[in-house]
Design a protein around this motif. Structure first.
Motif, mmCIF file in Angstrom:
data_model
loop_
_atom_site.group_PDB
_atom_site.id
_atom_site.type_symbol
_atom_site.label_atom_id
_atom_site.label_comp_id
_atom_site.label_asym_id
_atom_site.label_seq_id
_atom_site.Cartn_x
_atom_site.Cartn_y
_atom_site.Cartn_z
ATOM 1 N N ASN A 321 4.837 11.073 -2.922
ATOM 2 C CA ASN A 321 4.806 9.693 -3.411
ATOM 3 C C ASN A 321 5.839 8.821 -2.692
ATOM 4 O OD1 ASN A 321 2.620 9.783 -5.156
ATOM 5 N ND2 ASN A 321 3.839 10.711 -6.787
ATOM 6 N N GLU A 361 7.190 5.484 -6.889
ATOM 7 C CA GLU A 361 5.757 5.713 -6.668
ATOM 8 C C GLU A 361 5.175 4.562 -5.860
ATOM 9 O OE1 GLU A 361 3.517 6.672 -10.147
ATOM 10 O OE2 GLU A 361 4.381 8.691 -10.136
ATOM 11 N N GLN A 363 2.646 1.518 -4.829
ATOM 12 C CA GLN A 363 1.969 0.485 -5.629
ATOM 13 C C GLN A 363 0.541 0.262 -5.134
ATOM 14 O OE1 GLN A 363 3.794 -0.765 -8.253
ATOM 15 N NE2 GLN A 363 5.203 0.804 -7.499
ATOM 16 N N ARG A 364 0.355 0.222 -3.812
ATOM 17 C CA ARG A 364 -0.972 -0.043 -3.255
ATOM 18 C C ARG A 364 -1.808 1.234 -3.190
ATOM 19 N NH1 ARG A 364 -1.935 -4.442 0.079
ATOM 20 N NH2 ARG A 364 -4.006 -3.539 0.168
ATOM 21 N N PHE A 365 -1.234 2.308 -2.720
ATOM 22 C CA PHE A 365 -1.933 3.605 -2.726
ATOM 23 C C PHE A 365 -1.869 4.191 -4.126
ATOM 24 C CE2 PHE A 365 -0.216 3.919 1.802
ATOM 25 C CZ PHE A 365 -1.427 3.613 2.389
ATOM 26 N N SER A 366 -2.842 5.063 -4.437
ATOM 27 C CA SER A 366 -2.748 5.796 -5.708
ATOM 28 C C SER A 366 -1.655 6.844 -5.577
ATOM 29 C CB SER A 366 -4.058 6.522 -6.025
ATOM 30 O OG SER A 366 -5.102 5.603 -6.042
ATOM 31 N N SER A 369 -0.702 13.377 -7.870
ATOM 32 C CA SER A 369 -0.186 14.212 -8.951
ATOM 33 C C SER A 369 -0.566 15.659 -8.683
ATOM 34 C CB SER A 369 -0.778 13.765 -10.287
ATOM 35 O OG SER A 369 -0.423 14.713 -11.271
#
Ligand code: NAD
Length: 502
Positions: A321, A361, A363-366, A369
């Motif tokens: 991330n 984390e 913001q634009r990309f997922s 997890s």
């Protein structure tokens, strides 16, 4: 910081609180840009508090030049067999026939049967024509044409053996389905050329169907490799997990990596039952070595896969991330330079930028997890259970001859006189095409003839001594026998294909 200092730094970070959860890993810096990107990767692992202790080995150019033609010394093998986890920088294989490829040697010696390459677009921060690409190629890593068994057989003909085994198919295909299930992937696509190679690629697809039946929750489809590659190059978003054999996988994984935008981005895992190796997919980039401009992302993402493999999904997630956040913040090495680049950084500065974002984390990309898959990752490695032996009956022999003096019809007349009481000539092919009986004058022929002898009507089975008797007749007639292939049935199914045109 020197390599020794860096290893010391990583190991020191844990020495005060080192406990049994720390995992020993073997690290090789590699050649060219290898030391730069490996140092950057180790720095990030250290800052993220990966629960590892490192052992360093030397492989590659220096070892080759010191006279080890395999590129690796005995003590390095011992480290790999002890830790069972290998983070490897790229290496140079010196040109010249005296040197064996160390990558192939390591994969095959340690049984690293699955090559896993995620190929993902990071649009718009990395320019690509395919912004929705997110697929994983799982390539069989040990067999196929890479068995390396090649022969020159005649003046005109050279042969490379394509070996496809049931254990090889079962392991890679089950691995692909387990991988899909454990990574939340929806579909597994098999790529083969079984319309042409009915026995070898046919087996691969048959095993895919057999094992696929155990995974009804996963969508399944199959492409012939030629149209499959074309679709991959034009519509990669059609694919999720692709499983294929060694040569096809080698080719399509480079196509897919190229489509994603930069070769510097992709990491790969080489998984075996006992050992796993993690590396960037690119080479050692001698053109930019020593300049501190290489992108360390490929090796860093390989290290993320390594952390998941050793059960440290929490650290893997944190690093991955932070890396995504770095890319979307426009912190880019030179290979990623675009209108989205805000700061152009060196290899070291890129690592520092990732470290600064640990705990954040994108913001634009997922955000990724890995938390749900921690335990399952280790179970992905699958062992082969041997099947009961089939009833095998010898029913004929293909005798390969090197000759130029006779036409197909003349050769057949000649061989007819050499038939035995058990075996009769059934067919002659040249490069696989039937040229006798009823051959076409248009068919081009080389000096390599396959002469098929089958057991005579009324007989049910041959002994190998029957074949030896036929061969002594043929060689007594001064024909040049290159080799033979026994023709057997297995539980009543022929273990050989027809000639083309038969
Ligand atoms: P390469 O991948 O080293 O380089 C191809 C191009 O990509 C070059 O222009 C290079 O500058 C660029 N590039 C590669 N990695 C980069 C990165 N991290 N950041 C920025 N740019 C990057 O391929 P090559 O030039 O064909 O091979 C060079 C050497 O690497 C050869 O000796 C080859 O045998 C070896 N090699 C090793 C491995 C391995 O160890 N797994 C894999 C492939 C090639």
């Amino acid at each position: 910081m020197s390599n020794e200092c860096l290893y010391h730094e990583i190991n020191k970070n844990h020495s005060s609180q080192q406990h049994s959860a720390d995992v020993a890993i073997t690290v090789a810096m590699g050649d060219g840009i290898g030391p730069e990107i490996t140092r950057a990767t180790l720095k990030v692992l250290s800052a993220a508090k990966a629960r590892i202790v490192t052992e360093s080995i030397d492989i590659g150019e220096q070892v080759y030049l010191a006279g080890h033609s395999s590129g690796i010394r005995q003590d390095a093998w011992q480290s790999l067999r002890r830790t069972k986890v290998f983070l490897k920088g790229p290496i140079t294989t010196p040109s010249g026939s005296g040197y064996k490829s160390l990558n192939v040697t390591i994969r095959k010696t340690l049984g690293l049967y699955a090559n896993v390459r995620p190929c993902i677009s990071y649009s718009p921060y990395v320019h690509t024509l395919h912004p929705d690409m997110d697929l994983v190629i799982i390539r069989e890593n040990e067999e196929d044409l890479y068995a390396g068994i090649e022969h020159r057989q005649t003046d005109e003909v050279y042969q490379c053996l394509k070996l496809i085994t049931r254990p090889g198919c079962e392991k890679i295909i089950r691995y692909a389905f387990e991988y899909a299930r454990n990574h939340g992937r929806k579909k597994v696509t098999c790529m083969v050329k079984d319309n042409i190679m009915k026995m070898t690629d046919g087996l691969f697809y048959k095993v895919f169907q057999e094992i696929g039946a155990e995974y009804p929750d996963i969508l399944q489809d199959r492409y012939i490799i030629d149209i499959g590659s074309a679709r991959l190059a034009t519509r990669p978003e059609l694919f999720d997990v692709i499983v294929t054999s060694n040569l096809y996988g080698d080719i399509i994984s480079d196509i897919a990596a190229e489509l994603s935008g930069s070769i510097g981005l992709a990491g790969s895992a080489n998984i075996g039952e006992h050992v796993a190796m993690f590396e960037a997919i690119h080479g050692c980039a001698p053109d930019i070595a020593g300049q501190n401009i290489a992108n360390p992302s490929g090796l860093l993402l390989a290290a993320v896969m390594m952390l998941v493999h050793i059960g440290q999904a929490d650290i893997a997630q944190k690093i991955h991330n932070a890396w995504l956040k770095t890319i979307e913040d426009g912190i880019h090495t030179k290979d990623l330079k675009s209108e989205y680049t805000k700061v152009l950084v060196t290899t070291d500065q890129f690592a520092e930028a990732v470290i600064a974002r640990l705990g954040t984390e994108p913001q634009r990309f997922s955000a990724v997890s890995y938390q749900n898959s921690t335990q399952q990752q280790k179970a992905v490695t699958v062992a082969y259970q041997p099947q009961a032996a089939a009833e095998k009956i010898l029913v004929g022999v293909d005798v390969f001859l090197h000759q130029h003096q006779h036409s197909a019809d003349e050769l057949a007349q000649h061989l007819k006189q050499l038939e035995t009481t058990e075996l009769e000539l059934q067919m002659i092919t040249n490069r696989g095409v039937k040229v006798w009986p009823d051959g076409f004058p248009e068919t081009f022929c080389t000096d390599h003839w396959r002469c098929r002898f089958m057991l005579r009507p009324g007989l049910t089975q041959l002994a190998y001594s029957d074949i030896i008797r036929l061969l002594s007749q043929i060689s007594g007639d001064k024909l040049d026998v290159i080799k033979t292939e026994n023709l057997c049935s297995f539980n009543g199914e022929p273990g050989f294909t027809l000639g083309q045109g038969q």
